[in-house]
Design a protein around this motif. Structure first.
Motif, PDB file in Angstrom:
ATOM      1  N   ILE A 239     -12.672  -1.477 -76.581  1.00 45.17           N
ATOM      2  CA  ILE A 239     -12.954  -0.249 -75.817  1.00 45.17           C
ATOM      3  C   ILE A 239     -14.246   0.386 -76.318  1.00 45.17           C
ATOM      4  O   ILE A 239     -15.122   0.762 -75.544  1.00 45.17           O
ATOM      5  CB  ILE A 239     -11.760   0.738 -75.930  1.00 45.17           C
ATOM      6  CG1 ILE A 239     -10.561   0.191 -75.152  1.00 45.17           C
ATOM      7  CG2 ILE A 239     -12.150   2.127 -75.438  1.00 45.17           C
ATOM      8  CD1 ILE A 239      -9.245   0.910 -75.436  1.00 45.17           C
ATOM      9  N   VAL A 240     -14.364   0.494 -77.654  1.00 50.72           N
ATOM     10  CA  VAL A 240     -15.556   1.120 -78.220  1.00 50.72           C
ATOM     11  C   VAL A 240     -16.792   0.261 -77.936  1.00 50.72           C
ATOM     12  O   VAL A 240     -17.866   0.778 -77.627  1.00 50.72           O
ATOM     13  CB  VAL A 240     -15.372   1.376 -79.729  1.00 50.72           C
ATOM     14  CG1 VAL A 240     -16.635   1.935 -80.340  1.00 50.72           C
ATOM     15  CG2 VAL A 240     -14.204   2.333 -79.961  1.00 50.72           C
ATOM     16  N   LYS A 241     -16.632  -1.065 -78.003  1.00 48.60           N
ATOM     17  CA  LYS A 241     -17.764  -1.958 -77.699  1.00 48.60           C
ATOM     18  C   LYS A 241     -18.190  -1.854 -76.244  1.00 48.60           C
ATOM     19  O   LYS A 241     -19.347  -2.116 -75.921  1.00 48.60           O
ATOM     20  CB  LYS A 241     -17.383  -3.409 -78.011  1.00 48.60           C
ATOM     21  CG  LYS A 241     -17.534  -3.741 -79.469  1.00 48.60           C
ATOM     22  CD  LYS A 241     -17.750  -5.228 -79.670  1.00 48.60           C
ATOM     23  CE  LYS A 241     -18.152  -5.493 -81.117  1.00 48.60           C
ATOM     24  NZ  LYS A 241     -18.181  -6.911 -81.422  1.00 48.60           N
ATOM     25  N   ALA A 242     -17.249  -1.496 -75.365  1.00 49.21           N
ATOM     26  CA  ALA A 242     -17.587  -1.294 -73.950  1.00 49.21           C
ATOM     27  C   ALA A 242     -18.257   0.066 -73.749  1.00 49.21           C
ATOM     28  O   ALA A 242     -18.421   0.525 -72.618  1.00 49.21           O
ATOM     29  CB  ALA A 242     -16.330  -1.406 -73.086  1.00 49.21           C
ATOM     30  N   ARG A 243     -18.673   0.715 -74.859  1.00 53.06           N
ATOM     31  CA  ARG A 243     -19.388   1.994 -74.848  1.00 53.06           C
ATOM     32  C   ARG A 243     -18.549   3.145 -74.314  1.00 53.06           C
ATOM     33  O   ARG A 243     -19.083   4.111 -73.754  1.00 53.06           O
ATOM     34  CB  ARG A 243     -20.680   1.894 -74.019  1.00 53.06           C
ATOM     35  CG  ARG A 243     -21.672   0.917 -74.601  1.00 53.06           C
ATOM     36  CD  ARG A 243     -22.969   0.989 -73.834  1.00 53.06           C
ATOM     37  NE  ARG A 243     -23.905  -0.003 -74.324  1.00 53.06           N
ATOM     38  CZ  ARG A 243     -25.096  -0.230 -73.811  1.00 53.06           C
ATOM     39  NH1 ARG A 243     -25.499   0.492 -72.785  1.00 53.06           N
ATOM     40  NH2 ARG A 243     -25.885  -1.137 -74.300  1.00 53.06           N
ATOM     41  N   VAL A 244     -17.237   3.019 -74.440  1.00 60.86           N
ATOM     42  CA  VAL A 244     -16.365   4.115 -74.030  1.00 60.86           C
ATOM     43  C   VAL A 244     -15.884   4.817 -75.294  1.00 60.86           C
ATOM     44  O   VAL A 244     -15.357   4.170 -76.202  1.00 60.86           O
ATOM     45  CB  VAL A 244     -15.163   3.586 -73.216  1.00 60.86           C
ATOM     46  CG1 VAL A 244     -14.230   4.737 -72.867  1.00 60.86           C
ATOM     47  CG2 VAL A 244     -15.644   2.879 -71.962  1.00 60.86           C
ATOM     48  N   LEU A 245     -16.093   6.122 -75.369  1.00 54.26           N
ATOM     49  CA  LEU A 245     -15.616   6.894 -76.512  1.00 54.26           C
ATOM     50  C   LEU A 245     -14.541   7.849 -75.991  1.00 54.26           C
ATOM     51  O   LEU A 245     -14.841   8.919 -75.473  1.00 54.26           O
ATOM     52  CB  LEU A 245     -16.786   7.652 -77.155  1.00 54.26           C
ATOM     53  CG  LEU A 245     -16.636   8.025 -78.620  1.00 54.26           C
ATOM     54  CD1 LEU A 245     -16.313   6.826 -79.494  1.00 54.26           C
ATOM     55  CD2 LEU A 245     -17.893   8.697 -79.124  1.00 54.26           C
ATOM     56  N   PRO A 246     -13.272   7.457 -76.081  1.00 52.26           N
ATOM     57  CA  PRO A 246     -12.210   8.304 -75.524  1.00 52.26           C
ATOM     58  C   PRO A 246     -12.068   9.609 -76.299  1.00 52.26           C
ATOM     59  O   PRO A 246     -12.405   9.677 -77.485  1.00 52.26           O
ATOM     60  CB  PRO A 246     -10.952   7.445 -75.685  1.00 52.26           C
ATOM     61  CG  PRO A 246     -11.431   6.065 -75.970  1.00 52.26           C
ATOM     62  CD  PRO A 246     -12.743   6.220 -76.661  1.00 52.26           C
ATOM     63  N   ALA A 247     -11.538  10.613 -75.620  1.00 55.09           N
ATOM     64  CA  ALA A 247     -11.262  11.902 -76.259  1.00 55.09           C
ATOM     65  C   ALA A 247     -10.043  11.802 -77.166  1.00 55.09           C
ATOM     66  O   ALA A 247      -9.827  12.654 -78.024  1.00 55.09           O
ATOM     67  CB  ALA A 247     -11.043  12.976 -75.204  1.00 55.09           C
ATOM     68  N   ALA A 248      -9.215  10.781 -76.965  1.00 58.94           N
ATOM     69  CA  ALA A 248      -8.107  10.486 -77.879  1.00 58.94           C
ATOM     70  C   ALA A 248      -7.783   9.012 -77.710  1.00 58.94           C
ATOM     71  O   ALA A 248      -7.916   8.453 -76.615  1.00 58.94           O
ATOM     72  CB  ALA A 248      -6.889  11.347 -77.579  1.00 58.94           C
ATOM     73  N   LEU A 249      -7.378   8.394 -78.818  1.00 59.21           N
ATOM     74  CA  LEU A 249      -7.056   6.965 -78.796  1.00 59.21           C
ATOM     75  C   LEU A 249      -5.945   6.795 -79.829  1.00 59.21           C
ATOM     76  O   LEU A 249      -6.187   6.523 -80.993  1.00 59.21           O
ATOM     77  CB  LEU A 249      -8.318   6.164 -79.143  1.00 59.21           C
ATOM     78  CG  LEU A 249      -8.304   4.635 -79.064  1.00 59.21           C
ATOM     79  CD1 LEU A 249      -7.439   4.121 -77.937  1.00 59.21           C
ATOM     80  CD2 LEU A 249      -9.710   4.101 -78.906  1.00 59.21           C
ATOM     81  N   GLU A 250      -4.705   7.029 -79.354  1.00 55.26           N
ATOM     82  CA  GLU A 250      -3.555   7.135 -80.243  1.00 55.26           C
ATOM     83  C   GLU A 250      -2.779   5.838 -80.298  1.00 55.26           C
ATOM     84  O   GLU A 250      -2.666   5.121 -79.301  1.00 55.26           O
ATOM     85  CB  GLU A 250      -2.635   8.265 -79.770  1.00 55.26           C
ATOM     86  CG  GLU A 250      -3.292   9.627 -79.824  1.00 55.26           C
ATOM     87  CD  GLU A 250      -3.432  10.118 -81.241  1.00 55.26           C
ATOM     88  OE1 GLU A 250      -4.584  10.242 -81.704  1.00 55.26           O
ATOM     89  OE2 GLU A 250      -2.388  10.372 -81.890  1.00 55.26           O
ATOM     90  N   PHE A 251      -2.181   5.585 -81.454  1.00 51.47           N
ATOM     91  CA  PHE A 251      -1.484   4.338 -81.715  1.00 51.47           C
ATOM     92  C   PHE A 251      -0.031   4.604 -82.126  1.00 51.47           C
ATOM     93  O   PHE A 251       0.242   5.584 -82.821  1.00 51.47           O
ATOM     94  CB  PHE A 251      -2.228   3.596 -82.832  1.00 51.47           C
ATOM     95  CG  PHE A 251      -1.458   2.472 -83.460  1.00 51.47           C
ATOM     96  CD1 PHE A 251      -1.400   1.229 -82.844  1.00 51.47           C
ATOM     97  CD2 PHE A 251      -0.797   2.643 -84.669  1.00 51.47           C
ATOM     98  CE1 PHE A 251      -0.691   0.181 -83.418  1.00 51.47           C
ATOM     99  CE2 PHE A 251      -0.090   1.604 -85.254  1.00 51.47           C
ATOM    100  CZ  PHE A 251      -0.037   0.366 -84.625  1.00 51.47           C
ATOM    101  N   MET A 252       0.899   3.743 -81.700  1.00 52.55           N
ATOM    102  CA  MET A 252       2.271   3.763 -82.212  1.00 52.55           C
ATOM    103  C   MET A 252       2.655   2.334 -82.559  1.00 52.55           C
ATOM    104  O   MET A 252       2.395   1.418 -81.767  1.00 52.55           O
ATOM    105  CB  MET A 252       3.250   4.283 -81.146  1.00 52.55           C
ATOM    106  CG  MET A 252       3.122   5.776 -80.866  1.00 52.55           C
ATOM    107  SD  MET A 252       3.990   6.339 -79.347  1.00 52.55           S
ATOM    108  CE  MET A 252       5.685   5.919 -79.736  1.00 52.55           C
TER     109      MET A 252
END
Lengths: 460, 460
Positions: A239-252
């Protein structure tokens, strides 16, 4: 006794209604989210910087510890009066003094509750990004003292990035203005950021000048469910390599998923082993484009599903799963030992598999979730209250996990600070020279060790 | 003599090719962009932290000042050896050690030239935003030491926001690691940010861990020309209120415009009184939408023209005007006294009109331009070299302008630091208590005042 003389002096300068002396009143200021308890000798509610200054001057005369306290939501004991003395309860200094929509700044007192402040600025079309999980009760002063983070840190940074300047009272009583009301200033040393994250040991914050942003025009939430944890972590990098910087990127992780599934049956498929909750914000056209990019890289046999939500109701449904982790854990009636470690994003799979190995070997139930976007994972070791053997194994697990984190190039605290809980482990991350430099600064500003003693550096 | 014994000792530990002793060699390290000159006793090129540590340990023994130096492009004298001693020229520690495209971080030595680093990361689809005007020659170490800014600071923040951690040598020779390679860490005091902007007085930076961003997908530049300066400033607020945060939002006043018009005739219409250069970056769809929003708010009888450029060639043409200010000023053969003040964005009209009044009253030629988006204006007082009377009036003007800036709620230095040039004015912005706290920190870490003495605090 020094303490009774000190209390008598305090009563001369602080109004009676701003002093708590009774045990039942003081008990309310004796604990925090660590579950530990230390009774203060006195609780004082300052109403201005001058009150704080006067109290600190007296405390230096009588050698009495002074412990500033926000809402007491901290996980590492920063607000605990471990050596007694005065708790400075900042909750009555809770005014929003100014919201400047021309210059996108605000001036607040430290006792303002973070969530309340966010609601106020959002109603004006403005945005204060830092969003610690405690935001409905924690205060801006506490957030600054601990340098609080939250899910949005991956895009927007932590509390530090939003503090332009402070009014603070130094340990010896001097009131100083640090930083500036403007967006850039390089005038002398950065006392603002020295105070941020110093956990109430270098100064008591009495005013905060915050930077605001324009409120993003739109939000969009995506939830990806994976049959494999490595694939989930790899998706973060893609996702980050696709130049997208999300406002949140949460993991479970799978244990967090199972726990929520027990609590809210049917929320997730049975074969779900990991989950990413991705929030985008910005101009509508931009986030639609970013969502499409995410859909193009989060794909493959290990992606069980990828849902997209644009309406507030749909977004809330997706966030409900993430927000249900803590309540879902309560049903186990277990004690939660919560550590917030950070590793470089790409090392999350190594961290998670390492933690699972520690859990298996030490026969512990460990649930992991958190902020995958910036590598900040909350590690929750769940033990039976009163089970001494499990407590011992949990302690061993904490040490092993911290060692793993350091070996992976990470940090033992992303947003909770050191306080008393992590103080024994400080030397795992910092060299003796770095600790010595910090202690020299502490001694230079607080020669009698009056302000929040026993924190960060156990020997002080 | 201490200095000759010290030099003899240095020669035992530093290779001969990394020492400059001859006057003609030392002269090259005696000046910076202030135009002032101080000859060092010795120039040493360290090649690693251990070299720096060994030199500082000796310097403490022999009481010799040590002055770290990047490219010497500073405007306030941070790199000048005002009390002689050793200049530590960092230019041979200039390796990019790592660019981690998975985790969006880089590890560099301090002597890496900023523009060269930006080109390297951009070739990999990554982005390092800080862009001081000196970036083709200034170094990352110098940028960190001064907390450099640049046009992009309005959206992306200053150098401080991109430094995750440092390796630094403390004034007494200890090598410390500060911060972390991860995006969040709250482990002890923020030594990283204490060192950033400390102008080489608290430590010598030997490695820098930087945070990178994904390179924005597209750029778009707009140029608005106004017949009225107040309207230009009001447009800045309207743009931000329209929720657009440009990647650059640059301002030129009428004298800067006239100067460029003299240098490149016909660049601007004769009635142009102010100019805004606005750069947008991000996903293509987003910046087109933002450009439309700007076109809808930058309008009215005082807007002479609003041009939009999307191709690189068109964008370069618009930026040429902004970049031509400094060369255009050279033709006057005047001495430029350059001050970088900051005011809250909304106070820019008051600042500009106040400066024009000072210029008229003191009969001075003052040209203003800079970063309107964050209120950081470069004030250039142009005087005849050797004109003592004008020099006196310029000095008076500086003082009056600083007073105006403070009264408007601003700061006397946005990105150039204090060094020696602004040290006499430090007390206009900082209270005695704040200065005393800073000096206590300096004394705690540098008890013999070895590292870059005479800077920031003239009395030390």
């Amino acid at each position: 006794l020094a303490i009774s003389k000190f209390i008598a002096e305090i009563k001369k300068i602080i109004a009676r209604e701003n002093i708590f002396e009774d045990v039942e009143e003081k008990i309310c200021y004796s604990y925090d989210a660590t579950g530990e308890n230390f009774l203060p000798d006195l609780v004082v509610f300052p109403t201005c910087a001058e009150d704080i200054s006067n109290i600190l001057i007296l405390a230096n005369q009588y050698n009495i510890p002074v412990v500033p306290r926000g809402a007491g939501t901290g996980f590492t004991g920063g607000a605990l009066p471990v050596r007694g003395g005065v708790v400075l309860a900042m909750s009555r200094m809770n005014r929003i003094l100014e919201i400047d929509s021309e210059n996108l700044t605000a001036l607040v007192e430290p006792g303002v509750v973070t969530g309340k402040f966010q609601a106020e600025v959002e109603a004006m079309g403005l945005f204060y990004p830092p969003d610690p999980a405690s935001l409905e009760s924690s205060t801006l002063g506490g957030n600054v003292a601990e340098c609080a983070g939250g899910p949005r840190a991956v895009k927007y940074g932590v509390t530090r990035e939003y503090v332009l300047g402070l009014e603070a009272v130094l340990p010896t009583g001097e009131i100083v203005q640090t930083g500036s009301a403007v967006l850039k200033s390089v005038v002398g040393y950065d006392l603002t950021r020295l105070l941020i994250g110093s956990e109430g040991t270098l100064g008591v914050i009495s005013k905060i000048r915050l930077k605001l942003l324009p409120l993003p025009a739109a939000r969009l939430t995506l939830m990806a469910i994976f049959s494999d944890v490595t694939e989930a972590a790899a998706s973060v990098s893609r996702i980050v390599k696709a130049r997208v910087l999300p406002a949140a990127l949460e993991f479970m992780d799978e244990f967090a998923i199972d726990s929520v599934n027990d609590y809210l049956p049917g929320t997730f498929p049975e074969d779900a082993k990991a989950l990413l909750l991705i929030e985008l914000d910005g101009p509508e056209a931009a986030i639609e484009q970013e969502a499409a990019q995410i859909e193009s890289v989060v794909t493959g046999p290990n992606v069980i599903s990828l849902k997209k939500a644009t309406s507030a109701a749909e977004r809330d449904r997706l966030w409900l799963a993430r927000r249900s982790i803590s309540p879902s854990l309560q049903k186990y009636n277990l004690k939660k030992i919560n550590q917030d470690v950070v590793v470089p994003r790409s090392r999350i799979p190594a961290l998670i598999s390492g933690i699972h190995q520690v859990a298996a070997r030490l026969n512990l139930f460990i649930i992991n979730f958190g902020h995958a976007g910036d590598g900040n994972i909350h590690v929750n070791i769940m033990i039976e209250p009163g089970d001494e053997d499990a407590a011992g194994r949990a302690k061993q697990a904490v040490k092993e996990i911290f060692k793993l984190v350091i070996d992976l190039g990470g940090s033992i605290s992303g947003e909770h600070g050191i306080g008393i809980s992590k103080a024994p482990y400080l030397g795992m991350e910092l060299s003796p020279a770095a600790v010595a430099a910090m202690q020299k600064i502490k001694k230079a500003l607080d020669p009698k060790n009056i302000l929040n003693p026993g924190k960060i550096f156990p020997e002080l």
